[in-house]
Write a protein that holds these residues in place. Structure first.
Motif, PDB file in Angstrom:
ATOM      1  N   UNK A  18       0.828  -1.194   0.000  1.00  0.00           N
ATOM      2  CA  UNK A  18       0.000   0.000   0.000  1.00  0.00           C
ATOM      3  C   UNK A  18       0.867   1.251   0.000  1.00  0.00           C
ATOM      4  N   UNK A  19       0.368   2.341  -0.628  1.00  0.00           N
ATOM      5  CA  UNK A  19       1.111   3.601  -0.617  1.00  0.00           C
ATOM      6  C   UNK A  19       1.315   4.099   0.813  1.00  0.00           C
ATOM      7  N   UNK A  20       2.333   4.923   1.036  1.00  0.00           N
ATOM      8  CA  UNK A  20       2.534   5.493   2.375  1.00  0.00           C
ATOM      9  C   UNK A  20       1.337   6.364   2.763  1.00  0.00           C
ATOM     10  N   UNK A  21       1.166   6.530   4.074  1.00  0.00           N
ATOM     11  CA  UNK A  21       0.003   7.269   4.559  1.00  0.00           C
ATOM     12  C   UNK A  21       0.377   8.115   5.765  1.00  0.00           C
ATOM     13  N   UNK A  22      -0.092   9.365   5.772  1.00  0.00           N
ATOM     14  CA  UNK A  22       0.017  10.221   6.948  1.00  0.00           C
ATOM     15  C   UNK A  22      -1.319  10.207   7.669  1.00  0.00           C
ATOM     16  N   UNK A  23      -1.278  10.363   8.995  1.00  0.00           N
ATOM     17  CA  UNK A  23      -2.499  10.337   9.796  1.00  0.00           C
ATOM     18  C   UNK A  23      -2.577  11.620  10.612  1.00  0.00           C
ATOM     19  N   UNK A  24      -3.647  12.362  10.421  1.00  0.00           N
ATOM     20  CA  UNK A  24      -3.896  13.616  11.137  1.00  0.00           C
ATOM     21  C   UNK A  24      -4.990  13.353  12.172  1.00  0.00           C
ATOM     22  N   UNK A  25      -4.650  13.532  13.435  1.00  0.00           N
ATOM     23  CA  UNK A  25      -5.622  13.344  14.516  1.00  0.00           C
ATOM     24  C   UNK A  25      -6.065  14.668  15.127  1.00  0.00           C
ATOM     25  N   UNK A  26      -5.573  15.790  14.594  1.00  0.00           N
ATOM     26  CA  UNK A  26      -5.960  17.079  15.142  1.00  0.00           C
ATOM     27  C   UNK A  26      -5.665  17.158  16.624  1.00  0.00           C
TER      28      UNK A  26
END
Length: 337
Positions: A6-14
């Motif tokens: 899978x492509x890389x992923x960033x995660x924003x949790x605010x």
């Protein structure tokens, strides 16, 4: 696509780093991403870059890039269980009022999942950049009112999809539940709210007597929930706070937005522009204006309820505080309209 490809992923949790959502469950996350991948592939879409996830207590969004342009993207959305109707509602609105809403590419109503296209720039961003102004807000609320008029025959079908009922006759019962069970209200506040209940009953009776049919209330129609794909045209989306109820309740949030951006003198123009499509009912304009005043005040109940539509188990102090604010607003201050 296998997890290791899978492509890389960033995660924003605010500001919600401690939110408890299904995103933390590998099996759920894999199933959700696989569903989105399959729906993309079935439409001939290819991923072209990293994914971006946005995790909040009320929803999970994942952006899939599908081209070189900023707008070449699709969005996976999973709603919290209490807002799980959003997927089915989004699909239904695309059939009933396609010219007004962001039509999903795919929905899984049983799991509350949607795959959504990019619908153009946010109205807020266009306003901030100077590409739109006060007249465009008027055009947006007029289009929204026309959409609500077209949706009045579908209210029972909406509640059949799971959209909550906030019909005027149900508001006292909803209010009672909030006052008695809200986790953060102080005892003095509960007593004060109970003492105001007779005013609530009077407002509901007066509003019902005007005879305006129920419709879909977005419940949070701010300028970040409207897309502006072209000059003079708008697309409405994000129905997780929605309810079936008095249509004029939808004026609460845009009227506050307009007042903040353009000053209090701008609010009456927004109200009257919104009400114009409803004059076809044959109700005198003064009565429509009075109904708008009442509905906007009563809309605080819907706003209070919406802050409870969260994934189970997530710490919700901030959300409960926001809900309490709206309960207290019901009887506080002067009329907005």
């Amino acid at each position: 696509m296998r997890p290791d490809t899978q492509p890389p992923m960033t995660v924003d949790r605010g500001r919600f780093a401690d939110a408890v959502t299904p995103w933390e469950e590998p099996a759920w996350r894999e199933a959700a991403l696989r569903w989105a991948e399959q729906e993309l592939a079935g439409r001939g879409r290819q991923e072209t870059g990293p994914r971006e996830a946005r995790v909040r207590p009320w929803s999970i969004l994942v952006r899939f890039r599908t081209g070189a342009g900023e707008r070449d993207a699709v969005w996976f959305k999973a709603s919290a269980p209490a807002a799980g109707f959003e997927a089915a509602l989004g699909g239904a609105l695309a059939e009933w009022v396609p010219e007004h809403v962001l039509a999903p590419l795919a929905v899984d109503p049983d799991r509350g999942w949607s795959l959504l296209p990019d619908g153009g720039p946010l109205f807020r961003n266009v306003l901030d950049a100077g590409g739109a102004g006060r007249a465009d807000w008027l055009a947006a609320v007029a289009q929204y009112a026309r959409m609500q008029c077209a949706l009045t025959p579908y209210t029972d079908r909406m509640t059949g999809l799971g959209v909550p009922s906030a019909r005027t006759r149900h508001l006292p019962e909803i209010f009672d539940g909030l006052v008695e069970t809200h986790p953060t209200l102080a005892p003095d506040t509960r007593r004060s709210l109970r003492a105001g209940r007779s005013r609530l009953l009077d407002w509901c009776a007066e509003l019902d007597a005007v005879g305006i049919p129920d419709s879909l209330d977005h419940c949070d129609l701010h300028d970040g929930q409207v897309l502006a794909p072209g000059a003079g045209s708008f697309t409405f989306f994000d129905w997780g706070d929605a309810a079936v109820g008095h249509p004029f309740s939808s004026l609460l949030v845009p009227a506050r937005d307009v007042r903040e951006r353009y000053g209090p003198d701008a609010v009456a123009g927004v109200r009257d522009t919104y009400l114009e499509p409803w004059t076809d009912l044959g109700i005198p304009l003064p009565d429509l204006r009075r109904a708008a005043t009442l509905a906007v005040r009563l809309a605080a109940i819907g706003r209070a309820v919406s802050w409870f539509r969260l994934f189970p188990g997530t710490p919700a102090d901030d959300c409960h505080e926001a809900s309490a604010y709206w309960i207290e607003e019901l009887f506080a201050g002067p009329d907005l309209l």
